[in-house]
Design a protein around this motif. Structure first.
Motif, PDB file in Angstrom:
ATOM      1  N   TYR A 185       0.843  -1.182   0.000  1.00 49.68           N
ATOM      2  CA  TYR A 185       0.000   0.000   0.000  1.00 49.68           C
ATOM      3  C   TYR A 185       0.888   1.246   0.000  1.00 49.68           C
ATOM      4  N   VAL A 236     -14.326  -3.018   9.532  1.00 50.53           N
ATOM      5  CA  VAL A 236     -13.741  -2.878   8.194  1.00 50.53           C
ATOM      6  C   VAL A 236     -13.839  -4.203   7.445  1.00 50.53           C
ATOM      7  N   ASN A 280     -15.988  -5.332   4.051  1.00 54.36           N
ATOM      8  CA  ASN A 280     -15.319  -5.873   2.854  1.00 54.36           C
ATOM      9  C   ASN A 280     -15.669  -7.332   2.604  1.00 54.36           C
ATOM     10  N   GLN A 308      -6.125  -6.669   0.011  1.00 49.42           N
ATOM     11  CA  GLN A 308      -7.272  -5.751   0.038  1.00 49.42           C
ATOM     12  C   GLN A 308      -7.618  -5.419   1.504  1.00 49.42           C
ATOM     13  N   CYS A 309      -7.531  -6.411   2.380  1.00 50.95           N
ATOM     14  CA  CYS A 309      -7.810  -6.176   3.810  1.00 50.95           C
ATOM     15  C   CYS A 309      -6.816  -5.180   4.388  1.00 50.95           C
ATOM     16  N   GLN A 359      -5.080  -2.908   2.906  1.00 54.87           N
ATOM     17  CA  GLN A 359      -5.325  -1.565   2.382  1.00 54.87           C
ATOM     18  C   GLN A 359      -6.529  -0.922   3.074  1.00 54.87           C
ATOM     19  N   ALA A 360      -7.597  -1.709   3.219  1.00 55.40           N
ATOM     20  CA  ALA A 360      -8.808  -1.168   3.855  1.00 55.40           C
ATOM     21  C   ALA A 360      -8.532  -0.830   5.323  1.00 55.40           C
ATOM     22  N   SER A 369      -6.397   2.396   5.505  1.00 57.66           N
ATOM     23  CA  SER A 369      -7.121   3.671   5.344  1.00 57.66           C
ATOM     24  C   SER A 369      -8.034   3.932   6.521  1.00 57.66           C
TER      25      SER A 369
END
Ligand SMILES: Nc1ncnc2c1ncn2[C@@H]1O[C@H](COP(=O)(O)OP(=O)(O)O)[C@@H](O)[C@H]1O
Ligand SMILES: N[C@@H](CC(=O)OP(=O)(O)O)C(=O)O
Length: 569
Positions: free
Chosen positions: A321, A497, A501, A528-529, A531-532, A535
């Motif tokens: 990321y 989160v 997702n 993806q986890c 990154q989520a 953020s």
């Protein structure tokens, strides 16, 4: 730090097998290169015992039982005044330009008396490993044509040329490397011991080039091979542990040489010498960090600097990321956990000597020297700390082990773990109930793919004697490094989160660690986890919102120290 029964040598008590005592004999150590082969170098004698530890002794010196440095030694140590160790990784010394830049960087701190530790140039270690693997199957006549060998030769000769140095600095190593690959090709076999010897060429060449460059600039430097300097390790080739005898041996040699003839020591990272085999060992990938912290502790330095190609330890792997940002402060515990759970930026064992010696570690960027970097110390103010960093370790194998016996049977956990112990497999994270255990294994610790499968088959076969076993491959551990005292808050946010997702967590482990919560998810969802999660925790004002809420509720942020204990308790 691995230890073995005590043996006394050279003014310090070191560890060695009792059976070796009193049976010293002089014979060459295992490896072929000069410096390993010979017993007497520069007035020092390398003495190996049959099956015992090797260390450096002054010629004719008697072993002494004293653990303490004498007053004279202490005074001499102060006089030498090494202040910092500066370690530069492969990315920092990847080209001649980078060597020049690093030399300039070292010399830009005239107030320091540094010990410099270097890794192999750029991707040289990877190339050496690939060359070794290709040699096994290419046949002896083709060994000289291995592409990676050509890349290594070209890089080192070009660097020598661009720095205006003498080719002889590396030509002997390059010739020997080619011979070694031919030998591997003939034998059709690459043992772990040979693999370590093979990769050692990288650090042996980079340090010689750098020392020659400094000398050419008029700054006196002296190159050291760690296996000749006193780095004594277990004989676990490819993943050796440093033995206690290393500290006094390294200190004695560096101080002694400085007194005789002051010059900046340029030391090979990553390498050691097996205490029984006397052959070259390596400390595991990224092991130069450990070399640096070991020297830091051995010399009792003010600071250990680890120069990388990033602005310090970041909130997550920047390759996963790009929004990752530097973490200004970490404790040794946080850094160790972060490294162990997969952050490539630091070697997992490297924090131990720094912690034991109480020496701060500063992670800096050699490409951006003015960035403040990350300072790692024993404790830090955790009052505002919630989440520090998110770490991803992919390609993990998870095992669900359910006892075939009834509830209440004792000894189940002991039996399961004794199987792992017998097979020499280390377990990462564990979650248990009375009759079942979920745990994760780390295949990346083994370098050969076939071995991994064979090891897994063995472990499953053994476990199936006492349990029903489900082997779940392609899993990832997401480690949330932070203040576990705030675990409910961290988990509430994290699960929110993950639910948004559509991700189901397959195992969770908070365990004894006060700084890490581990979540296991499928490999395909892991990036993806991360990154989520990044953020949510670091980019949307969450941490400052929590701080404000704490202030409103308590009048101050929740006060805890680095162990997660409440301040004032
Ligand atoms: N949390 C993290 N913080 C910083 N770097 C990380 C992190 N996780 C992974 N990395 C990677 O680690 C690299 C630095 O480590 P490494 O390659 O061993 O450096 P060097 O070879 O310079 O010692 C970075 O370039 C980055 O890609
Ligand atoms: N050259 C070794 C040791 C090391 O520490 O390298 P780096 O500092 O570049 O991570 C390796 O690649 O594993």
């Amino acid at each position: 730090m691995a230890t073995a029964p005590a043996l006394r040598l050279a003014g310090v008590s070191v560890r060695g097998p009792a059976s070796g005592l009193g049976r010293e004999r002089e014979a060459p150590c295992g490896a072929a290169r000069p410096g390993l082969q010979c017993w007497r170098r520069r007035g020092l004698v390398l003495r190996c015992q049959s099956g015992a530890v090797a260390t450096t002794l002054k010629k004719g010196e008697e072993a002494s039982s004293s653990l303490e440095s004498s007053a004279a030694e202490a005074a001499r140590d102060r006089a030498t005044g090494f202040t910092v160790v500066m370690k530069f990784g492969g990315s920092s010394v990847a080209t001649a330009e980078r060597m020049k830049e690093v030399a300039d960087l070292v010399l830009s701190f005239p107030e320091e008396t540094p010990v410099v530790v270097l890794s192999a140039m750029g991707k040289t270690t990877n190339n050496l490993l690939l060359a070794g693997e290709k040699a096994v199957s290419c046949g002896a006549p083709k060994a000289s044509e291995i592409e990676e060998l050509a890349v290594i030769k070209e890089l080192h000769l070009r660097t020598i040329d661009e720095l205006g140095l003498d080719e002889s600095i590396v030509s002997g190593f390059l010739d020997e490397l080619e011979q070694l690959l031919k030998g591997v090709a003939m034998m059709k076999e690459l043992t772990l011991r040979t693999r370590d010897y093979l990769v050692s060429f990288g650090e042996c060449m980079s340090t010689r080039i750098f020392a020659a460059h400094l000398n050419k600039l008029g700054k006196k430097a002296r190159q050291y091979d760690a296996f000749d300097l006193g780095f004594i390790t277990t004989d676990d080739f490819t993943n050796a542990d440093i033995l206690e005898a290393t500290y006094p041996a390294v200190a004695k040699r560096l101080h002694g040489d400085w007194i005789d003839d002051p010059a900046i020591p340029i030391v090979t990272g990553f390498l050691g010498k097996g205490w029984k085999s006397c052959a070259v060992t390596t400390l595991g990938r990224g092991g130069s960090d450990l070399t640096a912290t070991t020297i830091g502790k051995a010399l009792g330095l003010r600071e250990i600097q680890v120069w990388k190609d990033v602005d310090g330890v970041l909130t997550c792997d920047p390759n996963i990321y790009a929004n990752a940002v530097p973490v200004p402060y970490l404790t040794f515990d946080e850094a160790a956990e972060l490294a162990y759970f997969g952050a490539q930026v630091l070697h997992p064992q490297s924090m131990r000597p720094a912690r034991e010696g109480g020496i701060p570690v500063r992670v800096k960027n050699s490409y951006n020297r003015h960035a403040p970097g990350t300072v790692i110390t024993k404790t830090r103010d955790m009052r505002k700390s919630i989440l520090t960093s998110i770490v991803l370790k992919s390609n993990i194998t998870m095992l669900d082990i359910v006892s075939t016996r009834m509830l209440g049977q004792y000894g189940f956990l002991a039996k399961v773990f004794s199987i792992f112990e017998d097979l020499g497999i280390s377990v990462d994270s564990v979650a248990t109930s009375e009759v079942s255990i979920s745990l994760t294994l780390d295949p990346s610790k083994l370098w050969s793919r076939e071995l991994i499968q064979q090891e897994l088959d063995n472990v499953v076969e053994e476990l199936e004697k006492i349990a029903v076993v489900h082997l779940l491959q392609h899993r990832s551990i997401i480690s949330l490094i932070g203040n576990v005292q705030r675990s409910s808050l961290i988990l509430e946010k994290a699960f929110n989160v993950l639910r948004r997702n559509g991700v189901n967590v397959q195992m969770i482990s908070q365990g004894a660690s006060k700084v890490n919560i581990s979540l296991v998810v499928h490999d395909s969802e892991a990036k993806q986890c991360v990154q989520a999660l990044h953020s949510a925790f670091f980019e949307n004002g969450f941490l400052s919102e929590v701080e404000e809420a704490d202030l409103a509720q308590n009048g101050s942020p929740v006060p805890v120290n680095s162990n997660g204990a409440l301040y004032g308790n």
